[in-house]
Design an enzyme around this catalytic site. Structure first.
Site, PDB file in Angstrom:
ATOM      1  N   LYS A  64     -63.694 128.769  37.694  1.00 37.94           N
ATOM      2  CA  LYS A  64     -64.479 128.126  38.754  1.00 37.94           C
ATOM      3  C   LYS A  64     -64.205 128.792  40.101  1.00 37.94           C
ATOM      4  O   LYS A  64     -65.133 129.037  40.888  1.00 37.94           O
ATOM      5  CB  LYS A  64     -64.178 126.627  38.797  1.00 37.94           C
ATOM      6  CG  LYS A  64     -64.790 125.881  37.610  1.00 37.94           C
ATOM      7  CD  LYS A  64     -64.209 124.499  37.406  1.00 37.94           C
ATOM      8  CE  LYS A  64     -64.764 123.888  36.115  1.00 37.94           C
ATOM      9  NZ  LYS A  64     -64.147 122.593  35.773  1.00 37.94           N
ATOM     10  N   GLN A 103     -60.084 118.464  37.870  1.00 40.57           N
ATOM     11  CA  GLN A 103     -60.147 119.008  36.515  1.00 40.57           C
ATOM     12  C   GLN A 103     -59.648 117.973  35.512  1.00 40.57           C
ATOM     13  O   GLN A 103     -58.539 117.462  35.638  1.00 40.57           O
ATOM     14  CB  GLN A 103     -59.305 120.285  36.420  1.00 40.57           C
ATOM     15  CG  GLN A 103     -59.369 120.978  35.078  1.00 40.57           C
ATOM     16  CD  GLN A 103     -60.766 121.481  34.742  1.00 40.57           C
ATOM     17  OE1 GLN A 103     -61.468 122.035  35.581  1.00 40.57           O
ATOM     18  NE2 GLN A 103     -61.175 121.276  33.507  1.00 40.57           N
ATOM     19  N   ASP A 105     -69.514 117.491  39.856  1.00 39.56           N
ATOM     20  CA  ASP A 105     -69.454 117.395  38.394  1.00 39.56           C
ATOM     21  C   ASP A 105     -70.530 116.455  37.857  1.00 39.56           C
ATOM     22  O   ASP A 105     -70.863 116.502  36.669  1.00 39.56           O
ATOM     23  CB  ASP A 105     -68.084 116.872  37.943  1.00 39.56           C
ATOM     24  CG  ASP A 105     -67.137 117.989  37.518  1.00 39.56           C
ATOM     25  OD1 ASP A 105     -67.638 119.043  37.080  1.00 39.56           O
ATOM     26  OD2 ASP A 105     -65.914 117.794  37.593  1.00 39.56           O
TER      27      ASP A 105
END
Length: 281
Positions: free
Chosen positions: A52, A96, A119
């Site tokens: 990422k 995460q 997300d």
């Protein structure tokens, strides 16, 4: 011969488009920044976080990295999220997952400002998707829609079957296919006569979490097969939920593993981030 849907190529196209857009935004004095939080040192999570950050650097997006020890308290994590929510220079916040067992994952997701939830996991964004309003969409399902569209595959009017009902893939996938005017069936572990249902599909999305489970017996001839799974087989090779060698000869198009759905997830995260920044006046 089945069309191989190349996720690497399509994700690269999206990143190039975003790179141009970010360059223009920078000329207008607008910077973009993603804050990435990792709790603990799970090796797979570290790889994902690294990928990422690399994608951010390539596109021209700044990234802040917070690597917290595994024994970090939930209170401390939520305090960091609250601080990042309040920062004008941070456009997106990503924690995460999974987090260590002593931390409530749902509490963490709910703590992120929905406008910075790149997300697409916050209940407000999920609810917006359900009722057709604007919001961030979970990256993997959004990436699959892009794979289909950019491969010239029509969704409208097609029989679409999703195998799996997770909050991250199965449920949002069904809603996105509905939004594209597909006729959608969601199947799961309690579905009776699963093969009979999946063999109706013009577009079959496999997100079942079992390596190689989907064989040609599950697939209608000429169907499009999208494989969301990613596993290591007994030879330590990457594989998906679909038995690729068995299914490829009977379908019209198929995603490989690796190189299919996987690269799209990070591309769509970057897309969400750029959209987040573009909404800031």
């Amino acid at each position: 011969m089945a069309q191989i849907i190349d996720g690497k190529k399509i994700s690269s196209q999206i990143k190039e488009e975003l790179k141009e857009k970010v360059s223009v935004m920078k000329q207008e004095g607008k910077t973009i920044c993603l804050a990435v939080i990792q709790v603990g040192d799970d090796p797979a999570s570290s790889v994902y976080v690294g990928n990422k950050k690399k994608a951010c650097a390539y596109i021209g997006i700044e990234s802040l990295s917070y690597e917290l020890p595994a024994d970090t308290t939930q209170e401390k994590l939520l305090a960091l999220i609250a601080e990042l929510n309040g920062r004008d220079d941070v456009n997106g916040i990503l924690v995460q997952l999974p987090v260590p067992a002593h931390i409530d994952e749902n509490a963490v997701i709910r703590a992120i400002d929905p406008g910075k939830d790149v997300d697409g996991f916050h209940p407000q964004n999920v609810g917006a998707l359900c009722i057709g309003q604007r919001g961030f969409v979970s990256c993997t399902p959004a990436g699959i829609i892009q794979l289909l569209k950019r491969s010239g595959i029509e969704i409208a009017g097609k029989e679409c079957v999703v195998i799996g009902r997770s909050n991250i893939v199965g449920k949002p996938m069904a809603l996105l296919l509905l939004r594209e005017n597909g006729t959608v069936t969601v199947t799961h572990s309690k579905t009776k006569d699963l093969r009979e249902v999946t063999r109706r599909a013009d577009i079959l999305i496999a997100a079942v979490g079992k390596p190689g489970m989907i064989t040609r017996e599950y697939v209608k001839e000429g169907a499009v097969v999208i494989d969301v799974g990613i596993h290591r087989n007994e030879n330590n090779k990457l594989c998906g939920d679909v038995d690729y060698d068995d299914v490829a000869p009977v379908c019209s198009a198929i995603t490989p593993v690796p190189g299919g759905v996987g690269p799209m997830t990070i591309a769509m995260l970057m897309l969400n981030l750029v959209e987040s920044a573009a909404l800031v006046r």
